[in-house]
Scaffold this motif. Structure first.
Motif, PDB file in Angstrom:
ATOM      1  N   VAL A 165       0.659  -1.218   0.051  1.00  0.00           N
ATOM      2  CA  VAL A 165      -0.115   0.083   0.048  1.00  0.00           C
ATOM      3  C   VAL A 165       0.914   1.248  -0.035  1.00  0.00           C
ATOM      4  N   GLY A 166       2.234   1.131  -0.057  1.00  0.00           N
ATOM      5  CA  GLY A 166       3.034   2.304   0.123  1.00  0.00           C
ATOM      6  C   GLY A 166       4.563   1.757  -0.414  1.00  0.00           C
ATOM      7  N   CYS A 167       5.224   3.050  -0.704  1.00  0.00           N
ATOM      8  CA  CYS A 167       6.531   2.575  -1.240  1.00  0.00           C
ATOM      9  C   CYS A 167       7.355   3.783  -1.050  1.00  0.00           C
ATOM     10  N   GLY A 168       8.792   3.569  -0.987  1.00  0.00           N
ATOM     11  CA  GLY A 168       9.666   4.742  -1.028  1.00  0.00           C
ATOM     12  C   GLY A 168      11.072   4.121  -1.111  1.00  0.00           C
ATOM     13  N   GLY A 169      12.194   4.932  -1.543  1.00  0.00           N
ATOM     14  CA  GLY A 169      13.234   4.563  -1.464  1.00  0.00           C
ATOM     15  C   GLY A 169      14.412   5.417  -1.303  1.00  0.00           C
ATOM     16  N   ILE A 170      15.735   4.949  -1.222  1.00  0.00           N
ATOM     17  CA  ILE A 170      16.667   5.914  -0.879  1.00  0.00           C
ATOM     18  C   ILE A 170      17.811   5.650  -2.012  1.00  0.00           C
ATOM     19  N   ARG A 171      18.551   6.649  -2.745  1.00  0.00           N
ATOM     20  CA  ARG A 171      19.626   6.288  -3.389  1.00  0.00           C
ATOM     21  C   ARG A 171      20.837   7.096  -3.187  1.00  0.00           C
ATOM     22  N   LEU A 172      21.871   6.481  -3.489  1.00  0.00           N
ATOM     23  CA  LEU A 172      23.244   7.356  -3.168  1.00  0.00           C
ATOM     24  C   LEU A 172      23.328   8.475  -4.382  1.00  0.00           C
ATOM     25  N   ILE A 173      23.689   9.646  -3.761  1.00  0.00           N
ATOM     26  CA  ILE A 173      23.877  10.763  -4.916  1.00  0.00           C
ATOM     27  C   ILE A 173      25.364  11.634  -4.216  1.00  0.00           C
ATOM     28  N   PRO A 174      25.778  12.169  -4.968  1.00  0.00           N
ATOM     29  CA  PRO A 174      27.259  12.855  -4.750  1.00  0.00           C
ATOM     30  C   PRO A 174      27.292  13.306  -3.220  1.00  0.00           C
ATOM     31  N   ASP A 175      28.358  13.274  -2.943  1.00  0.00           N
ATOM     32  CA  ASP A 175      28.604  13.681  -1.359  1.00  0.00           C
ATOM     33  C   ASP A 175      28.100  15.116  -1.265  1.00  0.00           C
ATOM     34  N   GLY A 176      27.718  15.455   0.214  1.00  0.00           N
ATOM     35  CA  GLY A 176      27.349  16.813   0.508  1.00  0.00           C
ATOM     36  C   GLY A 176      28.492  17.534   1.638  1.00  0.00           C
ATOM     37  N   PRO A 177      27.937  18.584   1.922  1.00  0.00           N
ATOM     38  CA  PRO A 177      28.920  19.056   3.001  1.00  0.00           C
ATOM     39  C   PRO A 177      29.187  18.319   4.169  1.00  0.00           C
ATOM     40  N   ALA A 178      28.434  17.338   4.404  1.00  0.00           N
ATOM     41  CA  ALA A 178      28.303  16.372   5.675  1.00  0.00           C
ATOM     42  C   ALA A 178      28.783  15.218   5.345  1.00  0.00           C
ATOM     43  N   GLY A 179      28.972  14.840   4.016  1.00  0.00           N
ATOM     44  CA  GLY A 179      29.743  13.465   3.869  1.00  0.00           C
ATOM     45  C   GLY A 179      28.831  12.884   2.742  1.00  0.00           C
ATOM     46  N   ARG A 180      28.788  11.420   2.850  1.00  0.00           N
ATOM     47  CA  ARG A 180      27.941  10.200   2.277  1.00  0.00           C
ATOM     48  C   ARG A 180      26.431  10.807   2.124  1.00  0.00           C
ATOM     49  N   ARG A 181      25.710  10.905   1.021  1.00  0.00           N
ATOM     50  CA  ARG A 181      24.472  11.630   1.112  1.00  0.00           C
ATOM     51  C   ARG A 181      23.518  10.504   0.246  1.00  0.00           C
ATOM     52  N   TYR A 182      22.354  10.378   0.886  1.00  0.00           N
ATOM     53  CA  TYR A 182      21.398   9.416   0.041  1.00  0.00           C
ATOM     54  C   TYR A 182      20.199  10.305  -0.146  1.00  0.00           C
ATOM     55  N   GLU A 183      19.461  10.133  -1.035  1.00  0.00           N
ATOM     56  CA  GLU A 183      18.100  11.125  -1.400  1.00  0.00           C
ATOM     57  C   GLU A 183      16.996  10.076  -1.181  1.00  0.00           C
ATOM     58  N   VAL A 184      16.011  10.569  -0.545  1.00  0.00           N
ATOM     59  CA  VAL A 184      14.540   9.813  -0.282  1.00  0.00           C
ATOM     60  C   VAL A 184      13.934  10.202  -1.599  1.00  0.00           C
ATOM     61  N   LYS A 185      13.380   9.170  -2.413  1.00  0.00           N
ATOM     62  CA  LYS A 185      12.442   9.335  -3.488  1.00  0.00           C
ATOM     63  C   LYS A 185      11.442   8.522  -3.405  1.00  0.00           C
ATOM     64  N   HIS A 186      10.304   8.926  -4.106  1.00  0.00           N
ATOM     65  CA  HIS A 186       9.059   8.216  -4.209  1.00  0.00           C
ATOM     66  C   HIS A 186       8.320   7.716  -3.289  1.00  0.00           C
ATOM     67  N   LEU A 187       8.217   8.501  -2.216  1.00  0.00           N
ATOM     68  CA  LEU A 187       7.535   8.304  -0.748  1.00  0.00           C
ATOM     69  C   LEU A 187       6.125   8.177  -1.257  1.00  0.00           C
ATOM     70  N   TYR A 188       5.352   7.289  -1.072  1.00  0.00           N
ATOM     71  CA  TYR A 188       3.945   7.307  -1.474  1.00  0.00           C
ATOM     72  C   TYR A 188       3.063   6.319  -0.660  1.00  0.00           C
ATOM     73  N   LEU A 189       2.021   6.579  -0.123  1.00  0.00           N
ATOM     74  CA  LEU A 189       1.042   5.638   0.618  1.00  0.00           C
ATOM     75  C   LEU A 189      -0.281   6.029  -0.092  1.00  0.00           C
ATOM     76  N   ARG A 190      -1.057   5.037  -0.420  1.00  0.00           N
ATOM     77  CA  ARG A 190      -2.345   5.028  -0.942  1.00  0.00           C
ATOM     78  C   ARG A 190      -3.124   6.093  -0.036  1.00  0.00           C
ATOM     79  N   PRO A 191      -3.923   6.572  -0.504  1.00  0.00           N
ATOM     80  CA  PRO A 191      -4.759   7.651   0.334  1.00  0.00           C
ATOM     81  C   PRO A 191      -5.547   7.112   1.285  1.00  0.00           C
ATOM     82  N   GLU A 192      -6.087   5.969   1.202  1.00  0.00           N
ATOM     83  CA  GLU A 192      -6.730   5.143   2.239  1.00  0.00           C
ATOM     84  C   GLU A 192      -6.012   4.851   3.364  1.00  0.00           C
TER      85      GLU A 192
END
Length: 157
Positions: A64-91
């Motif tokens: 009924v829902g999904c989401g992911g993380i993916r590695l992207i280029p490092d940021g000022p704090a170091g190793r960085r992952y991006e949250v993508k496609h966070l979704y829950l069905r409305p009900e």
């Protein structure tokens, strides 16, 4: 009992949930006279150690829902992952499952060595913004050029 589990980003259930998510965004953007750009994710970007894709399963075991993380280029704090496609069905919304999903994505990011989680979203997604604030994300300057985004967030891990 609700549960969160890892799944391939190209699984049939993932495609179905992502199609629903993209459709809801297209409709929301159309009401604002803005074109939403649909981009189904490359499944390889959500396979460890590059990332992970998770499902939220309802009490009956259906996704009924999904989401992911993916590695992207490092940021000022170091190793960085991006949250993508966070979704829950409305009900299913309002049950705390968004927090559960964010928590599991964060746990996975830590296990993969992340120092920071980032995400982008659109200002029209007010419930999502409230979820991000409630789970410790703070507003930052843009870190990408996503044409669908108007707000960017970060959480140091």
């Amino acid at each position: 009992m609700v549960r969160v589990r890892e799944t391939p980003a190209d699984a049939a259930d993932a495609h179905e949930l992502l199609a629903e998510y993209f459709s809801s965004r297209e409709i929301g953007f159309a009401h604002q006279n803005v074109v939403y750009t649909v981009r189904f994710p490359d499944p390889a970007l959500f396979e460890p150690p590059a990332g992970v894709f998770l499902f939220v399963d309802d009490d009956d075991g259906s996704a009924v829902g999904c989401g992911g993380i993916r590695l992207i280029p490092d940021g000022p704090a170091g190793r960085r992952y991006e949250v993508k496609h966070l979704y829950l069905r409305p009900e299913t919304r309002g049950r705390g499952w968004g927090r559960l999903l964010i928590s599991e994505l964060e746990r996975n990011a830590r296990e993969l060595g992340a120092q920071e989680l980032v995400l982008d979203t659109h200002h029209s997604l007010t419930a999502a913004a409230a979820l991000y604030a409630a789970t410790g994300f703070t507003g930052i300057e843009p870190y990408n050029d996503n044409p669908n985004a108007t707000r960017w967030y970060s959480k140091l891990l």
